[in-house]
Design a protein around this motif. Structure first.
Motif, PDB file in Angstrom:
ATOM      1  N   ARG A 133      30.922  26.079  30.554  1.00  0.00           N
ATOM      2  CA  ARG A 133      32.174  26.721  30.963  1.00  0.00           C
ATOM      3  C   ARG A 133      32.102  28.243  30.800  1.00  0.00           C
ATOM      4  N   TYR A 134      30.954  28.766  31.168  1.00  0.00           N
ATOM      5  CA  TYR A 134      30.772  30.225  31.150  1.00  0.00           C
ATOM      6  C   TYR A 134      29.577  30.588  32.030  1.00  0.00           C
ATOM      7  N   GLY A 135      29.757  31.626  32.808  1.00  0.00           N
ATOM      8  CA  GLY A 135      28.631  32.139  33.589  1.00  0.00           C
ATOM      9  C   GLY A 135      29.003  33.390  34.345  1.00  0.00           C
ATOM     10  N   ARG A 136      28.000  34.232  34.532  1.00  0.00           N
ATOM     11  CA  ARG A 136      28.166  35.456  35.330  1.00  0.00           C
ATOM     12  C   ARG A 136      26.989  35.511  36.297  1.00  0.00           C
ATOM     13  N   ILE A 137      27.284  35.494  37.587  1.00  0.00           N
ATOM     14  CA  ILE A 137      26.254  35.556  38.612  1.00  0.00           C
ATOM     15  C   ILE A 137      26.490  36.791  39.466  1.00  0.00           C
ATOM     16  N   VAL A 138      25.439  37.574  39.652  1.00  0.00           N
ATOM     17  CA  VAL A 138      25.496  38.739  40.549  1.00  0.00           C
ATOM     18  C   VAL A 138      24.353  38.617  41.549  1.00  0.00           C
ATOM     19  N   ASN A 139      24.699  38.621  42.824  1.00  0.00           N
ATOM     20  CA  ASN A 139      23.713  38.531  43.897  1.00  0.00           C
ATOM     21  C   ASN A 139      23.603  39.875  44.607  1.00  0.00           C
ATOM     22  N   MET A 140      22.380  40.326  44.812  1.00  0.00           N
ATOM     23  CA  MET A 140      22.163  41.648  45.383  1.00  0.00           C
ATOM     24  C   MET A 140      22.261  41.602  46.904  1.00  0.00           C
ATOM     25  N   ASN A 177      35.112  29.010  34.683  1.00  0.00           N
ATOM     26  CA  ASN A 177      34.884  30.313  34.051  1.00  0.00           C
ATOM     27  C   ASN A 177      33.520  30.900  34.416  1.00  0.00           C
ATOM     28  N   VAL A 178      33.093  30.628  35.650  1.00  0.00           N
ATOM     29  CA  VAL A 178      31.865  31.213  36.181  1.00  0.00           C
ATOM     30  C   VAL A 178      32.242  32.144  37.323  1.00  0.00           C
ATOM     31  N   THR A 179      31.900  33.416  37.191  1.00  0.00           N
ATOM     32  CA  THR A 179      32.198  34.375  38.246  1.00  0.00           C
ATOM     33  C   THR A 179      30.952  34.630  39.085  1.00  0.00           C
ATOM     34  N   VAL A 180      31.176  34.913  40.366  1.00  0.00           N
ATOM     35  CA  VAL A 180      30.081  35.178  41.302  1.00  0.00           C
ATOM     36  C   VAL A 180      30.463  36.403  42.124  1.00  0.00           C
ATOM     37  N   ASN A 181      29.681  37.445  42.006  1.00  0.00           N
ATOM     38  CA  ASN A 181      29.950  38.684  42.735  1.00  0.00           C
ATOM     39  C   ASN A 181      28.662  39.231  43.347  1.00  0.00           C
ATOM     40  N   CYS A 182      28.831  40.199  44.230  1.00  0.00           N
ATOM     41  CA  CYS A 182      27.695  40.877  44.849  1.00  0.00           C
ATOM     42  C   CYS A 182      27.746  42.367  44.548  1.00  0.00           C
ATOM     43  N   VAL A 183      26.589  42.969  44.483  1.00  0.00           N
ATOM     44  CA  VAL A 183      26.465  44.426  44.480  1.00  0.00           C
ATOM     45  C   VAL A 183      25.706  44.803  45.747  1.00  0.00           C
ATOM     46  N   ALA A 184      26.249  45.775  46.475  1.00  0.00           N
ATOM     47  CA  ALA A 184      25.650  46.202  47.739  1.00  0.00           C
ATOM     48  C   ALA A 184      25.198  47.656  47.619  1.00  0.00           C
ATOM     49  N   PRO A 185      23.915  47.868  47.332  1.00  0.00           N
ATOM     50  CA  PRO A 185      23.414  49.243  47.229  1.00  0.00           C
ATOM     51  C   PRO A 185      23.348  49.928  48.589  1.00  0.00           C
ATOM     52  N   GLY A 186      23.474  51.255  48.536  1.00  0.00           N
ATOM     53  CA  GLY A 186      23.177  52.072  49.706  1.00  0.00           C
ATOM     54  C   GLY A 186      21.725  52.502  49.642  1.00  0.00           C
ATOM     55  N   PHE A 187      21.464  53.775  49.937  1.00  0.00           N
ATOM     56  CA  PHE A 187      20.093  54.281  49.857  1.00  0.00           C
ATOM     57  C   PHE A 187      19.735  54.597  48.409  1.00  0.00           C
ATOM     58  N   ILE A 188      18.862  53.782  47.857  1.00  0.00           N
ATOM     59  CA  ILE A 188      18.425  53.929  46.471  1.00  0.00           C
ATOM     60  C   ILE A 188      16.946  54.302  46.472  1.00  0.00           C
ATOM     61  N   GLU A 189      16.571  55.245  45.638  1.00  0.00           N
ATOM     62  CA  GLU A 189      15.180  55.677  45.561  1.00  0.00           C
ATOM     63  C   GLU A 189      14.334  54.640  44.831  1.00  0.00           C
ATOM     64  N   THR A 190      13.599  53.836  45.594  1.00  0.00           N
ATOM     65  CA  THR A 190      12.657  52.868  45.038  1.00  0.00           C
ATOM     66  C   THR A 190      11.417  52.865  45.917  1.00  0.00           C
ATOM     67  N   ASP A 191      10.383  52.186  45.459  1.00  0.00           N
ATOM     68  CA  ASP A 191       9.165  52.138  46.272  1.00  0.00           C
ATOM     69  C   ASP A 191       9.361  51.329  47.547  1.00  0.00           C
ATOM     70  N   GLU A 230      34.338  42.257  30.244  1.00  0.00           N
ATOM     71  CA  GLU A 230      35.368  43.136  30.813  1.00  0.00           C
ATOM     72  C   GLU A 230      35.637  42.842  32.292  1.00  0.00           C
ATOM     73  N   ALA A 231      34.711  42.151  32.951  1.00  0.00           N
ATOM     74  CA  ALA A 231      34.872  41.839  34.380  1.00  0.00           C
ATOM     75  C   ALA A 231      35.231  40.370  34.601  1.00  0.00           C
ATOM     76  N   SER A 232      35.807  39.721  33.605  1.00  0.00           N
ATOM     77  CA  SER A 232      36.049  38.280  33.672  1.00  0.00           C
ATOM     78  C   SER A 232      37.058  37.871  34.744  1.00  0.00           C
ATOM     79  N   TYR A 233      37.863  38.812  35.234  1.00  0.00           N
ATOM     80  CA  TYR A 233      38.878  38.487  36.246  1.00  0.00           C
ATOM     81  C   TYR A 233      38.463  38.975  37.634  1.00  0.00           C
ATOM     82  N   ILE A 234      37.197  39.262  37.800  1.00  0.00           N
ATOM     83  CA  ILE A 234      36.665  39.705  39.091  1.00  0.00           C
ATOM     84  C   ILE A 234      35.680  38.661  39.583  1.00  0.00           C
TER      85      ILE A 234
END
Length: 251
Positions: A133-140, A177-191, A230-234
């Motif tokens: 009954r707990y988890g945090r998932i972030v998909n890129m 109580n498992v949240t699932v969100n995405c982060v969407a990067p723009g132009f990030i300096e990586t190889d 702190e992001a439990s309601y997102i």
């Protein structure tokens, strides 16, 4: 945003954005397992770096497009540390080419690595997280899910698929109580983005209201927030970290 006592699993964790995420979560107190495909030396260097500063991590080789291999990684982490609280699906590749000449191999490689891997790992952690009954998932994801460039039909499709998948998963798991969100990067300096950045030069910076390229740590900070208490309601959201690129303003 203390993560002491948490166990995290990060895919594509040996370099670039993934490395920044691994370091950020570990330094916030989490035990961090991360998978890599071929960059063994950089992966082991991360483990040693964290060990030297008193943080526990574990590097595992895995083909993220292989369902059985992903299931095995999750089983190994649960066996070693008893649980998985946090999953960050960061593994991704680009195989650009105009649609008229794109090969099925270019299409399939991107879909398998970027999108199918997300299904593989999310499904594997779902039962442990639901039971706890707990988890945090972030998909890129990527800003390319909404604002696509010519030659990236495969990449844009994979990232748009990730966002749709994540919204459905968020609805299914919210009551546990498992949240699932995405982060969407723009132009990030990586190889991975160096060729695109070098080709466009200052043109890219002019299109970004913040007038700079993003750094891997910019993404790691966003992920750290979304996996914290702190992001439990997102849940079911996509956080764009792009310096204002997708606002469409003329700065």
């Amino acid at each position: 945003m203390d993560l002491t006592g948490r166990v995290a699993l990060v895919t594509g964790g040996s370099r670039g954005i993934g490395k920044a995420i691994v370091l950020k979560l570990a330094r916030a107190g989490a035990k961090v397992a991360f998978v890599y495909q071929s960059s063994e030396a950089p992966a082991l260097a991360i483990v040693e770096e964290l060990k030297a500063s008193g943080h526990e991590s574990w590097a595992l080789k895995c083909d993220v497009a292989n369902k059985a291999a992903c299931d095995q990684v999750v089983e190994q982490v649960v066996e070693k540390w008893g649980k998985i609280d946090i999953l960050v699906n960061n593994a991704g590749i680009i195989r650009d080419g105009l649609l008229a000449t794109m090969t099925i191999e270019q299409w399939q490689a991107v879909i398998d690595t970027n999108l199918t891997s997300v299904f593989n790992f999310c499904q594997a952690v779902t039962r442990p997280m639901m039971s706890a009954r707990y988890g945090r998932i972030v998909n890129m994801s990527s800003v390319s899910a909404d604002f696509s460039n010519p030659g990236q039909a495969n990449y844009a499709a994979s990232k748009a698929g990730i966002e749709g998948f994540s919204r459905c998963m968020a609805v299914e798991l919210a009551k546990r109580n498992v949240t699932v969100n995405c982060v969407a990067p723009g132009f990030i300096e990586t190889d991975m983005t160096v060729a695109v950045v070098n080709a466009a030069g200052e043109t890219i910076k002019k299109a970004i209201p913040c007038k700079r390229l993003g750094q891997p740590d910019d993404i790691a900070f966003a992920v750290h927030f979304l996996v914290s208490n702190e992001a439990s309601y997102i849940t079911g959201q996509t956080l764009k970290v792009d310096g204002g690129l997708t606002l469409g303003g003329m700065g």
